[in-house]
Write an enzyme that holds these catalytic residues in place. Sequence first.
Site, PDB file in Angstrom:
ATOM      1  N   GLU A 176     -28.441  17.838   2.476  1.00  0.00           N
ATOM      2  CA  GLU A 176     -27.101  17.653   3.027  1.00  0.00           C
ATOM      3  C   GLU A 176     -27.200  17.066   4.431  1.00  0.00           C
ATOM      4  O   GLU A 176     -28.054  17.491   5.213  1.00  0.00           O
ATOM      5  CB  GLU A 176     -26.350  18.990   3.051  1.00  0.00           C
ATOM      6  N   ASP A 193     -26.216  37.854 -14.955  1.00  0.00           N
ATOM      7  CA  ASP A 193     -26.673  38.421 -13.692  1.00  0.00           C
ATOM      8  C   ASP A 193     -27.974  39.180 -13.938  1.00  0.00           C
ATOM      9  O   ASP A 193     -28.316  39.487 -15.083  1.00  0.00           O
ATOM     10  CB  ASP A 193     -25.611  39.353 -13.096  1.00  0.00           C
ATOM     11  N   HIS A 197     -19.755  20.505   1.025  1.00  0.00           N
ATOM     12  CA  HIS A 197     -20.010  21.923   1.323  1.00  0.00           C
ATOM     13  C   HIS A 197     -18.797  22.521   2.044  1.00  0.00           C
ATOM     14  O   HIS A 197     -18.895  23.126   3.116  1.00  0.00           O
ATOM     15  CB  HIS A 197     -21.266  22.089   2.183  1.00  0.00           C
ATOM     16  N   ASP A 210     -20.312  21.007  -4.731  1.00  0.00           N
ATOM     17  CA  ASP A 210     -19.925  21.237  -3.336  1.00  0.00           C
ATOM     18  C   ASP A 210     -21.160  21.402  -2.460  1.00  0.00           C
ATOM     19  O   ASP A 210     -21.064  21.394  -1.239  1.00  0.00           O
ATOM     20  CB  ASP A 210     -19.041  22.492  -3.231  1.00  0.00           C
ATOM     21  N   ARG A 242     -25.908  27.025  -3.992  1.00  0.00           N
ATOM     22  CA  ARG A 242     -26.780  26.280  -3.094  1.00  0.00           C
ATOM     23  C   ARG A 242     -27.314  25.076  -3.853  1.00  0.00           C
ATOM     24  O   ARG A 242     -27.551  25.143  -5.056  1.00  0.00           O
ATOM     25  CB  ARG A 242     -27.940  27.156  -2.590  1.00  0.00           C
TER      26      ARG A 242
END
Length: 304
Positions: free
Chosen positions: A255, A167, A274, A250, A228
Amino acid sequence: MNILLTGAWKNAKEYIDKIEEMGHQVKFLQFEKDALPCDYEWVEGCVCNGLFLHHKMNLFKNLKWVQITSAGSDRVPMDYAKEQGIQVNAARGVYSVPIAEHVLMCVLTLLRQYTFFSKNQEQRIWEKNRSLKELAGMTVGIVGCGSVGMECAKRFKGFDVKLVGFDVECRETDVLDEMIEMKEFSKRIHELDIIVLTVPLVSVTVHLINGDTITQMKDGVILVNVSRGGVVDTKALIANKEKFSGIILDVFEEEPLESDSSLWTMENVIITPHNSFVGDGNDKRLDDVVVEGILRLIKDEMNN
């Protein structure tokens, strides 16, 4: 405050009276692409999702507060919002539980080769499989340790894995075995058996997974993307498919995924449309997030 609610909040109409009782004025817009039921200048706060894809944010001259119904803020012009001092809140924590459960389900599906047994069941074939793998003992990298990432980590922890988090800010946590700054990701990527992408799509994460980073990965790695689509360079992923023992996607750069994409037929690839965020607890969690946000508005106004 004058608040515009949109149909992106499924239960919005049920809360109009409650919000008005708090002292706010409310207008409702079912479909965000439609014309507003008020002047742009009227709106001081709004609960929406893709509203600013259809109505430029700079038209809302008096906008101060936005609650979006998605976990990511990529549908909001964040640079403009920051310049104008507009507070934008994502739906933090609303979808984290179903996404984390989806990630674990798919990883186990690959390791335990569930599709092999499912196909055999359809054909009533009794055949053992001796090539199944264990999750225990693997090193799992959680790339992005926000709400979704930490919910994933919590579920992996029960499987006796080593958990490494990446992170922008390192912090102490009882869940992760190690927390590493994001800038060190490429240096540690070779250690990971499973890589779970839960980072937001911002300038520094566009194509975070590319030809160079894939080359540095361990052979047989499993890649999971529930963040994303733009975080992964799709062309590089397809070109280097031999590197992976499994890919779980996913989200996609475009898309819906085109029907002629080779991803559909690649071996050991799990594709979902998604859909990982869907869960029967989402509506209640989103209701709570929105109402709590409006209550904070009242508190802030009183303090000012």
